[in-house]
Design an enzyme around this catalytic site. Sequence first.
Site, PDB file in Angstrom:
ATOM      1  CE  LYS A  19       0.460   2.720   4.130  1.00 33.09           C
ATOM      2  NZ  LYS A  19       1.027   1.499   3.558  1.00 33.09           N
TER       3      LYS A  19
ATOM      4  CE  LYS B 198      -5.268  -1.997   0.561  1.00 32.00           C
ATOM      5  NZ  LYS B 198      -4.024  -2.744   0.683  1.00 32.00           N
TER       6      LYS B 198
ATOM      7  CB  SER C 223      -0.915   0.001   1.228  1.00 36.16           C
ATOM      8  OG  SER C 223      -1.824  -1.067   1.175  1.00 36.16           O
TER       9      SER C 223
END
Length: 287
Positions: free
Chosen positions: A238, A169, A94
Site C-alpha cells: 500500500k 513516509k 500511513s
Amino acid sequence: MTRIGFIGLGMMGTPMAHLLHAAGHELVVQDARPEVARAFADAHAGARIASGASDFAACEVLVTMLPNSDIVDAVVGPLAAQLQRGAVVVEMSSADPNRTRALAERLGEAGITLIDAPVSGGVKKAVAGTLAIMVGGDVPAFERVRPALETMGKAITHVGPVGAGHALKALNNYVSAAALIATAEAIHVGEAFGIDPATIVDVIQASTGRNNTTENKAHQFMLNGAFNSGFSLALQAKDVGIAASLGRAMGLPMALAQDVYAMTAEASESLGPAADHTELFRFVGRA
C-alpha cells in the site's frame, strides 16, 4: 496532562498509547476490536473506552493510528461535529497525502487542525519510544502537541505543509522496499553461486550496499525463517503504491517504484493477507 483520544490499538498503536498513558496523559481509546480496547483499559488505570464519537468531545488532542485513508476518513470525518473547536488531530497512519490534505481542509472548516505525523521504526522502536516521526502541517499546532510526540518518538522532524509527512513516509517505505528486494535478490543469486547467505549479508553490511535490510532484517527475520517483523506485506505494498501514485501526480514516472509496487502487490496477493513484509525474501527466491 492532556486529555488525548487514541484510535487504533494495533501492533504499533498499543505501545504508543501505553507511553502516552505512562507520561500521565488522560486517554480515551477506541479500536475496531472492542476486546482490544477493553484489554488496554483494564491494563491502564484511568483509561476510558469510547463507545461513540461523543466520547471524544472533551479531548484536546486526537491521535489516529489506522491502516489506510479509507479507514481514516470513515473514522475521523464524523468526529468533526464532536471535537471541540481548537482541537488538534494527529494523524499518525500511513495514508494518502492528497486525501490527508482534503481531510484537513474539511476539519479546518469546523475549527479543528489536522497535522499528519506518520512514524518509522517498527514495533521495537514503538515500544522503546524511539520512533522517527515526520510531521506535516501547521507549526503552532505541531509545537502544541510536540510533548506528546516526544513521548513516542526520538527523531521528530517538521517536514512541510499538511500531507508532507504522509508523502515522505510513503517515499521512505518505497526506498526501504526497494532495498529489501535488491538484498533478497543478491542473497539468492549469491547462494546459487555457492556463497553462504549469512556471509553475503555480513559483507554487504560492511560494504557500500549496506541498508536497513542488511542491518535489521536479513539475519533477524529472513535467513532464520522467522518472518515476524510486525509489519505486513499488504501495508508495505500500500505504501509503495502511494509513493508511485504521488510520483505520477508530480509528473515523475518513478519507473523503479512502479516495478517495486508491482512485485510487492503480487507477493501480497500470492502469500496472503497475513504475510509479513520480510516474506518478500522467499517470494523473490522462487524460481
